[in-house]
Design a protein around this motif. Structure first.
Motif, PDB file in Angstrom:
ATOM      1  N   ASP A 159     -14.725 -11.798  -0.389  1.00  0.00           N
ATOM      2  CA  ASP A 159     -14.739 -13.195   0.035  1.00  0.00           C
ATOM      3  C   ASP A 159     -14.151 -13.302   1.435  1.00  0.00           C
ATOM      4  O   ASP A 159     -12.960 -13.546   1.606  1.00  0.00           O
ATOM      5  CB  ASP A 159     -13.935 -14.067  -0.938  1.00  0.00           C
ATOM      6  N   PRO A 160     -14.997 -13.107   2.481  1.00  0.00           N
ATOM      7  CA  PRO A 160     -14.478 -13.178   3.854  1.00  0.00           C
ATOM      8  C   PRO A 160     -13.882 -14.536   4.211  1.00  0.00           C
ATOM      9  O   PRO A 160     -13.105 -14.639   5.162  1.00  0.00           O
ATOM     10  CB  PRO A 160     -15.725 -12.885   4.709  1.00  0.00           C
ATOM     11  N   GLY A 161     -14.224 -15.580   3.451  1.00  0.00           N
ATOM     12  CA  GLY A 161     -13.687 -16.901   3.715  1.00  0.00           C
ATOM     13  C   GLY A 161     -12.315 -17.136   3.120  1.00  0.00           C
ATOM     14  O   GLY A 161     -11.734 -18.216   3.302  1.00  0.00           O
ATOM     15  N   ASP A 162     -11.774 -16.160   2.427  1.00  0.00           N
ATOM     16  CA  ASP A 162     -10.433 -16.268   1.829  1.00  0.00           C
ATOM     17  C   ASP A 162      -9.424 -16.592   2.924  1.00  0.00           C
ATOM     18  O   ASP A 162      -9.293 -15.859   3.908  1.00  0.00           O
ATOM     19  CB  ASP A 162     -10.070 -14.940   1.153  1.00  0.00           C
ATOM     20  N   GLN A 163      -8.677 -17.697   2.744  1.00  0.00           N
ATOM     21  CA  GLN A 163      -7.761 -18.173   3.786  1.00  0.00           C
ATOM     22  C   GLN A 163      -6.312 -17.742   3.557  1.00  0.00           C
ATOM     23  O   GLN A 163      -5.431 -18.128   4.323  1.00  0.00           O
ATOM     24  CB  GLN A 163      -7.812 -19.711   3.869  1.00  0.00           C
ATOM     25  N   ARG A 164      -6.059 -16.945   2.547  1.00  0.00           N
ATOM     26  CA  ARG A 164      -4.682 -16.572   2.248  1.00  0.00           C
ATOM     27  C   ARG A 164      -4.049 -15.755   3.369  1.00  0.00           C
ATOM     28  O   ARG A 164      -4.715 -14.979   4.047  1.00  0.00           O
ATOM     29  CB  ARG A 164      -4.612 -15.783   0.943  1.00  0.00           C
ATOM     30  N   THR A 165      -2.756 -15.941   3.543  1.00  0.00           N
ATOM     31  CA  THR A 165      -2.010 -15.170   4.532  1.00  0.00           C
ATOM     32  C   THR A 165      -1.805 -13.744   4.025  1.00  0.00           C
ATOM     33  O   THR A 165      -2.028 -13.446   2.843  1.00  0.00           O
ATOM     34  CB  THR A 165      -0.646 -15.806   4.798  1.00  0.00           C
ATOM     35  N   LEU A 166      -1.334 -12.868   4.924  1.00  0.00           N
ATOM     36  CA  LEU A 166      -1.057 -11.501   4.522  1.00  0.00           C
ATOM     37  C   LEU A 166       0.072 -11.462   3.497  1.00  0.00           C
ATOM     38  O   LEU A 166       0.071 -10.617   2.592  1.00  0.00           O
ATOM     39  CB  LEU A 166      -0.690 -10.655   5.742  1.00  0.00           C
ATOM     40  N   ALA A 168       0.616 -13.696   1.142  1.00  0.00           N
ATOM     41  CA  ALA A 168       0.031 -14.019  -0.159  1.00  0.00           C
ATOM     42  C   ALA A 168      -0.808 -12.856  -0.671  1.00  0.00           C
ATOM     43  O   ALA A 168      -0.790 -12.540  -1.872  1.00  0.00           O
ATOM     44  CB  ALA A 168      -0.815 -15.283  -0.046  1.00  0.00           C
ATOM     45  N   LEU A 169      -1.533 -12.183   0.214  1.00  0.00           N
ATOM     46  CA  LEU A 169      -2.368 -11.062  -0.201  1.00  0.00           C
ATOM     47  C   LEU A 169      -1.548  -9.830  -0.570  1.00  0.00           C
ATOM     48  O   LEU A 169      -2.038  -8.953  -1.299  1.00  0.00           O
ATOM     49  CB  LEU A 169      -3.353 -10.698   0.920  1.00  0.00           C
ATOM     50  N   SER A 170      -0.328  -9.758  -0.083  1.00  0.00           N
ATOM     51  CA  SER A 170       0.499  -8.582  -0.380  1.00  0.00           C
ATOM     52  C   SER A 170       0.776  -8.448  -1.877  1.00  0.00           C
ATOM     53  O   SER A 170       1.018  -7.347  -2.373  1.00  0.00           O
ATOM     54  CB  SER A 170       1.822  -8.660   0.390  1.00  0.00           C
ATOM     55  N   ARG A 171       0.723  -9.555  -2.594  1.00  0.00           N
ATOM     56  CA  ARG A 171       0.924  -9.490  -4.042  1.00  0.00           C
ATOM     57  C   ARG A 171      -0.209  -8.727  -4.712  1.00  0.00           C
ATOM     58  O   ARG A 171      -0.023  -8.116  -5.773  1.00  0.00           O
ATOM     59  CB  ARG A 171       1.033 -10.904  -4.612  1.00  0.00           C
ATOM     60  N   GLY A 174       0.714  -4.890  -4.039  1.00  0.00           N
ATOM     61  CA  GLY A 174       1.966  -4.303  -4.507  1.00  0.00           C
ATOM     62  C   GLY A 174       2.769  -3.695  -3.374  1.00  0.00           C
ATOM     63  O   GLY A 174       3.445  -2.672  -3.541  1.00  0.00           O
ATOM     64  N   ALA A 175       2.664  -4.311  -2.184  1.00  0.00           N
ATOM     65  CA  ALA A 175       3.403  -3.829  -1.018  1.00  0.00           C
ATOM     66  C   ALA A 175       3.908  -5.040  -0.242  1.00  0.00           C
ATOM     67  O   ALA A 175       3.349  -6.137  -0.339  1.00  0.00           O
ATOM     68  CB  ALA A 175       2.517  -2.960  -0.137  1.00  0.00           C
ATOM     69  N   SER A 176       4.948  -4.835   0.552  1.00  0.00           N
ATOM     70  CA  SER A 176       5.524  -5.929   1.323  1.00  0.00           C
ATOM     71  C   SER A 176       4.619  -6.285   2.509  1.00  0.00           C
ATOM     72  O   SER A 176       3.779  -5.487   2.935  1.00  0.00           O
ATOM     73  CB  SER A 176       6.909  -5.543   1.837  1.00  0.00           C
ATOM     74  N   THR A 177       4.825  -7.490   3.032  1.00  0.00           N
ATOM     75  CA  THR A 177       4.067  -7.918   4.204  1.00  0.00           C
ATOM     76  C   THR A 177       4.315  -6.981   5.378  1.00  0.00           C
ATOM     77  O   THR A 177       3.379  -6.630   6.109  1.00  0.00           O
ATOM     78  CB  THR A 177       4.467  -9.360   4.593  1.00  0.00           C
ATOM     79  N   ARG A 178       5.572  -6.571   5.563  1.00  0.00           N
ATOM     80  CA  ARG A 178       5.898  -5.676   6.667  1.00  0.00           C
ATOM     81  C   ARG A 178       5.168  -4.340   6.526  1.00  0.00           C
ATOM     82  O   ARG A 178       4.640  -3.802   7.512  1.00  0.00           O
ATOM     83  CB  ARG A 178       7.412  -5.452   6.730  1.00  0.00           C
ATOM     84  N   THR A 179       5.130  -3.816   5.306  1.00  0.00           N
ATOM     85  CA  THR A 179       4.435  -2.536   5.088  1.00  0.00           C
ATOM     86  C   THR A 179       2.952  -2.665   5.385  1.00  0.00           C
ATOM     87  O   THR A 179       2.357  -1.803   6.047  1.00  0.00           O
ATOM     88  CB  THR A 179       4.633  -2.070   3.633  1.00  0.00           C
ATOM     89  N   LEU A 180       2.337  -3.747   4.918  1.00  0.00           N
ATOM     90  CA  LEU A 180       0.904  -3.926   5.158  1.00  0.00           C
ATOM     91  C   LEU A 180       0.609  -4.123   6.647  1.00  0.00           C
ATOM     92  O   LEU A 180      -0.387  -3.599   7.162  1.00  0.00           O
ATOM     93  CB  LEU A 180       0.386  -5.119   4.361  1.00  0.00           C
ATOM     94  N   SER A 181       1.475  -4.867   7.340  1.00  0.00           N
ATOM     95  CA  SER A 181       1.280  -5.048   8.778  1.00  0.00           C
ATOM     96  C   SER A 181       1.319  -3.711   9.499  1.00  0.00           C
ATOM     97  O   SER A 181       0.506  -3.445  10.400  1.00  0.00           O
ATOM     98  CB  SER A 181       2.362  -5.977   9.350  1.00  0.00           C
TER      99      SER A 181
END
Length: 271
Positions: A159-166, A168-171, A174-181
């Motif tokens: 769903d490319p239109g998904d508006q969630r932030t990183l 919210a998506l980190s859940r 199973g990783a932190s926002t900092r790790t995903l960034s």
């Protein structure tokens, strides 16, 4: 294990592909220029996907294992070059701007690939000069290797239109926002917003090739308005989204009928 087809010589030819058609993974010993005169072409390797509408050509270096996918009816033009001749000096697939002259040169050269003449060799020389002068375009959607990052990317691909932030998506990952960034930069070479924008542009080209209206494409791909989408699209591809819809491309290519206004009669002169 999937068998990779090996074609020693990269062909120079014209090939029509129906919407949704694939050319399975293969490799050539020669370099190849791949151009879609109609439709949108996607080339995929194990490190990502390159996508090109009719304003772009893709350089595929010798030995690269790659597969093709057609979005919309595809008029595919292929130009094979000896591995000893690399005018771009590139060792990875690259999307290049295909200006009007380069497009016409590719169409002319692939029109009769069996002919071998001095004129044809001169045509190829000009084609290569134009290719070497063509600006490279960042139309590459890299594929993640980290499993946590892959979960996030798979959600957005669905769903490319998904508006969630990183955050919210980190859940999902199973990783932190900092790790995903950090992973976006180390694994994909771009930030999360950059990758998501690239994904949305990729999906937009696919929908446009299927003749979906521009406003619908904008909303399905996550833009708040059609004008915002058109602005981003124009900066990325150099023209408006509507030019990539088959219906509008056919209309722009149709010959215009010139009408003459009736000449007024001058009293005493024209009878």
């Amino acid at each position: 294990m999937t068998r990779i087809r090996h074609e020693p010589v990269a062909p120079t030819r014209t090939q029509w592909l129906a919407p949704g058609s694939d050319i399975d993974a293969h490799r050539h010993d020669d370099h190849q220029i791949v151009y879609a005169a109609r439709g949108v072409l996607a080339i995929t390797t194990d490190v990502g996907t390159w996508i090109a509408p009719a304003t772009r050509a893709i350089w595929v270096p010798a030995g690269t294992v790659h597969a093709h996918h057609a979005h919309g009816a595809l008029d595919l033009r292929l130009v094979g070059l000896p591995a000893t001749d690399n005018p771009l000096g590139l060792d990875a697939p690259t999307v290049l701007t295909a200006g009007p002259l380069l497009r016409e040169l590719i169409l002319a050269y692939t029109g009769d690939p069996e002919e071998d003449s001095p004129e044809r060799r001169r045509l190829l020389a000009v084609l290569l000069d134009q290719l070497a002068a063509s600006p490279q375009q960042p139309v590459h959607l890299p594929a993640p290797t980290d499993t946590r990052l892959k979960r996030v990317c798979d959600v957005l691909r669905a769903d490319p239109g998904d508006q969630r932030t990183l955050t919210a998506l980190s859940r999902e990952a199973g990783a932190s926002t900092r790790t995903l960034s950090r992973l976006f930069m180390s694994d994909l070479g771009m930030t999360f917003p950059q990758w998501r924008t690239q994904l949305r542009l990729y999906h937009a080209l696919v929908l446009l090739a299927e003749d979906v209206p521009v406003t619908t494409v904008a909303h399905q791909c996550g833009w708040s308005s059609a004008s915002a989408f058109i602005d981003v699209f124009r900066r990325a591809y150099g023209d408006t989204p509507g030019r990539h819809r088959p219906r509008e491309r056919r209309a722009s290519a149709a010959p215009t009928v010139q009408t003459r206004r009736p000449r007024r009669l001058r009293p005493g002169v024209d009878r």
